[in-house]
Design a protein around this motif. Structure first.
Motif, PDB file in Angstrom:
ATOM      1  N   GLY A  10      70.211 -22.888  90.669  1.00  0.00           N
ATOM      2  CA  GLY A  10      71.051 -21.728  90.965  1.00  0.00           C
ATOM      3  C   GLY A  10      70.249 -20.693  91.719  1.00  0.00           C
ATOM      4  O   GLY A  10      69.030 -20.608  91.559  1.00  0.00           O
ATOM      5  N   GLY A  11      70.907 -19.927  92.578  1.00  0.00           N
ATOM      6  CA  GLY A  11      70.239 -18.914  93.394  1.00  0.00           C
ATOM      7  C   GLY A  11      69.411 -17.953  92.576  1.00  0.00           C
ATOM      8  O   GLY A  11      69.716 -17.699  91.415  1.00  0.00           O
ATOM      9  N   GLY A  12      68.395 -17.384  93.205  1.00  0.00           N
ATOM     10  CA  GLY A  12      67.389 -16.624  92.462  1.00  0.00           C
ATOM     11  C   GLY A  12      67.717 -15.185  92.150  1.00  0.00           C
ATOM     12  O   GLY A  12      66.855 -14.301  92.247  1.00  0.00           O
ATOM     13  N   SER A  13      68.956 -14.876  91.758  1.00  0.00           N
ATOM     14  CA  SER A  13      69.292 -13.527  91.293  1.00  0.00           C
ATOM     15  C   SER A  13      69.551 -13.582  89.795  1.00  0.00           C
ATOM     16  O   SER A  13      69.782 -14.653  89.226  1.00  0.00           O
ATOM     17  N   GLY A  14      69.544 -12.412  89.153  1.00  0.00           N
ATOM     18  CA  GLY A  14      69.800 -12.375  87.722  1.00  0.00           C
ATOM     19  C   GLY A  14      71.153 -12.938  87.356  1.00  0.00           C
ATOM     20  O   GLY A  14      71.325 -13.555  86.304  1.00  0.00           O
ATOM     21  N   GLY A  15      72.151 -12.739  88.245  1.00  0.00           N
ATOM     22  CA  GLY A  15      73.486 -13.259  87.974  1.00  0.00           C
ATOM     23  C   GLY A  15      73.548 -14.766  87.913  1.00  0.00           C
ATOM     24  O   GLY A  15      74.479 -15.328  87.326  1.00  0.00           O
ATOM     25  N   HIS A  48      61.452 -13.886  91.287  1.00  0.00           N
ATOM     26  CA  HIS A  48      60.553 -13.329  90.270  1.00  0.00           C
ATOM     27  C   HIS A  48      61.012 -13.664  88.846  1.00  0.00           C
ATOM     28  O   HIS A  48      60.514 -13.087  87.879  1.00  0.00           O
ATOM     29  N   TYR A  49      61.938 -14.626  88.706  1.00  0.00           N
ATOM     30  CA  TYR A  49      62.399 -15.025  87.377  1.00  0.00           C
ATOM     31  C   TYR A  49      61.650 -16.243  86.834  1.00  0.00           C
ATOM     32  O   TYR A  49      62.008 -16.758  85.771  1.00  0.00           O
ATOM     33  N   SER A  50      60.627 -16.698  87.553  1.00  0.00           N
ATOM     34  CA  SER A  50      59.877 -17.881  87.105  1.00  0.00           C
ATOM     35  C   SER A  50      59.346 -17.721  85.691  1.00  0.00           C
ATOM     36  O   SER A  50      59.454 -18.628  84.863  1.00  0.00           O
ATOM     37  N   LEU A  51      58.766 -16.562  85.408  1.00  0.00           N
ATOM     38  CA  LEU A  51      58.156 -16.356  84.094  1.00  0.00           C
ATOM     39  C   LEU A  51      59.196 -16.388  82.981  1.00  0.00           C
ATOM     40  O   LEU A  51      58.913 -16.866  81.876  1.00  0.00           O
ATOM     41  N   GLU A  52      60.397 -15.879  83.266  1.00  0.00           N
ATOM     42  CA  GLU A  52      61.442 -15.901  82.239  1.00  0.00           C
ATOM     43  C   GLU A  52      61.888 -17.334  81.950  1.00  0.00           C
ATOM     44  O   GLU A  52      62.158 -17.687  80.808  1.00  0.00           O
ATOM     45  N   LEU A  53      61.977 -18.156  82.986  1.00  0.00           N
ATOM     46  CA  LEU A  53      62.318 -19.563  82.774  1.00  0.00           C
ATOM     47  C   LEU A  53      61.221 -20.281  82.008  1.00  0.00           C
ATOM     48  O   LEU A  53      61.478 -21.011  81.046  1.00  0.00           O
ATOM     49  N   GLN A  54      59.989 -20.052  82.416  1.00  0.00           N
ATOM     50  CA  GLN A  54      58.858 -20.690  81.743  1.00  0.00           C
ATOM     51  C   GLN A  54      58.749 -20.220  80.298  1.00  0.00           C
ATOM     52  O   GLN A  54      58.320 -20.975  79.417  1.00  0.00           O
ATOM     53  N   GLY A  55      59.166 -18.973  80.054  1.00  0.00           N
ATOM     54  CA  GLY A  55      59.094 -18.426  78.699  1.00  0.00           C
ATOM     55  C   GLY A  55      59.996 -19.127  77.705  1.00  0.00           C
ATOM     56  O   GLY A  55      59.771 -19.051  76.494  1.00  0.00           O
ATOM     57  N   VAL A  58      61.162 -23.912  80.297  1.00  0.00           N
ATOM     58  CA  VAL A  58      61.715 -24.596  81.463  1.00  0.00           C
ATOM     59  C   VAL A  58      60.658 -24.660  82.565  1.00  0.00           C
ATOM     60  O   VAL A  58      60.151 -23.630  83.006  1.00  0.00           O
ATOM     61  N   ARG A  59      60.325 -25.868  82.982  1.00  0.00           N
ATOM     62  CA  ARG A  59      59.387 -26.035  84.089  1.00  0.00           C
ATOM     63  C   ARG A  59      60.101 -25.769  85.406  1.00  0.00           C
ATOM     64  O   ARG A  59      61.279 -26.094  85.571  1.00  0.00           O
ATOM     65  N   VAL A  60      59.377 -25.179  86.359  1.00  0.00           N
ATOM     66  CA  VAL A  60      59.962 -24.834  87.656  1.00  0.00           C
ATOM     67  C   VAL A  60      59.444 -25.787  88.723  1.00  0.00           C
ATOM     68  O   VAL A  60      58.230 -25.938  88.901  1.00  0.00           O
TER      69      VAL A  60
END
Length: 383
Positions: A10-15, A48-55, A58-60
């Motif tokens: 999904g696109g890289g926005s918070g939404g 800039h949401y990579s860290l939230e996914l990894q947290g 979830v691997r990116v």
């Protein structure tokens, strides 16, 4: 122990990212109960949401993202080549993961990844948060086994696949879901904790994950009048923060008495402190992104919604109008962002506490607390 591989994109926005996080959280719970383990990977460009996914484990896996702008821009040429490159890149990287199911939130970059999954016959679930589904959702609907929508009205845009459409609502991540209905006095305590005056109404102004320059400028231009009546907690956006603070310090703050200046607080972006901000707020002023609307609704807050006028397919205006139809908000168009007009609307709301209370109740009814769980169950049904 069985391992279940789920691809998300999904696109890289918070939404886009936050609903993905909400669904992964529910998938973890359901899969652990079954005795299996979850291997979830995000394919695309999460910004800039990579860290939230990894947290959340979830691997990116990065795949080039591209965006189609509905106006002339040299970047459309650049992104054409990025899209062309993303196709073989997605095919290669998906092959080496080979998920059991793929889940797409749409947005820039998702088309190549979803089509790569379709090429390998991976079952696909897509979700669109807006009242008017975006281009990616419309394109990928043809290969999706299940099409999930936040707004039931979105079904008319994918009517060719009506038998595959469901409308569970918009997933809200656990960090932004109240554990229980907010208790009376919660706003008072939250204001004290945040060092706001508990007796004065607090306006929470949010412009989405990237901020909203038009709203930011409106607040600055009318700040003396607003602060004479209310307190303001203002999220301006990470990229807009420095310029906003510079303008405030040099132009607006010198016009304010010290007491009024203490009523205004600016933040670049909310993390988990958004919970406390929403608890404290008496009225929310926001863009009409679906993510923001459903989070505001989860906390049962009355709101004044200002839709983005140049949003794709005019989806923000449609989001706002449908939210207004349930009686949860007022809608003000950007061209009507006039100080006296907006202040009169806000003053009218606070002069009518029963109306504010009814808006709060209607907002809570609009929220679908089981959306993430139901989508997770649909994903697992395709295993």
């Amino acid at each position: 122990m069985k391992k279940i591989r789920i691809l998300i994109t999904g696109g890289g926005s918070g939404g886009h990212i936050y609903p993905l996080i909400a669904v992964i959280e529910e998938l973890k719970k359901l899969i652990e109960v079954s005795g299996a383990t979850l291997d979830a990977r995000y394919f695309g460009n999460p910004g800039h949401y990579s860290l939230e996914l990894q947290g959340i484990g979830v691997r990116v896996t990065r795949v080039a993202g591209s965006k189609l702008r509905r106006y002339f821009s040299f970047m459309n040429i650049v992104d054409f080549f990025k899209f062309a490159w993303s196709i073989p890149q997605a095919l290669w990287k998906v092959f080496w993961f080979m998920p059991d199911v793929a889940f797409s939130k749409g947005g820039p970059g998702a088309i190549a990844i979803v089509n790569a999954c379709a090429f390998y016959r991976v079952p696909i679930v897509i979700h669109d948060s807006d009242a008017v589904p975006g281009l990616t959702s419309r394109v990928t609907a043809r290969v999706a086994k299940i099409i999930e929508l936040a707004f039931p009205s979105g079904a008319e845009y994918v009517s060719a696949y009506a038998e595959r459409v469901k409308a569970p609502g918009n997933p809200v991540r656990s960090a932004m879901r109240p554990e229980e209905a907010p208790q009376s006095g919660a706003a008072h305590e939250a204001k004290l904790t945040m060092k706001f005056a508990p007796e004065l109404p607090l306006l929470l102004v949010i412009g989405g994950s990237q901020g909203a320059e038009i709203i930011n400028n409106f607040i600055l231009e009318n700040l003396p009048a607003i602060l004479s009546r209310y307190q303001v907690l203002h999220q301006v956006g990470v990229d807009l923060y420095d310029a906003h603070i510079a303008t405030y310090n040099t132009v607006t703050k010198p016009q304010l008495e010290a007491e009024l200046a203490r009523r205004y607080r600016v933040v670049p972006f909310f993390g988990t402190d958004f919970r406390q901000a929403l608890t404290a707020a008496d009225l929310v002023i926001s863009r009409a992104g679906a993510g923001a609307l459903f989070e505001i609704a989860a906390w049962g807050k009355p709101s004044l919604i200002i839709p983005l006028t140049n949003a794709a397919y005019d989806h923000q205006r449609e989001n706002a109008f449908q939210y207004r139809e349930v009686g949860a908000c007022l809608v003000i168009e950007e061209e009507n962002l006039i100080g006296n007009l907006v202040l009169a609307e806000i003053d009218g709301l606070f002069a009518n506490p029963e109306r504010l209370k009814k808006m709060a109740i209607n907002a809570t009814k609009f929220y679908k607390p089981d959306a993430a769980t139901n989508i997770a169950k649909d994903i697992l049904s395709l295993l």
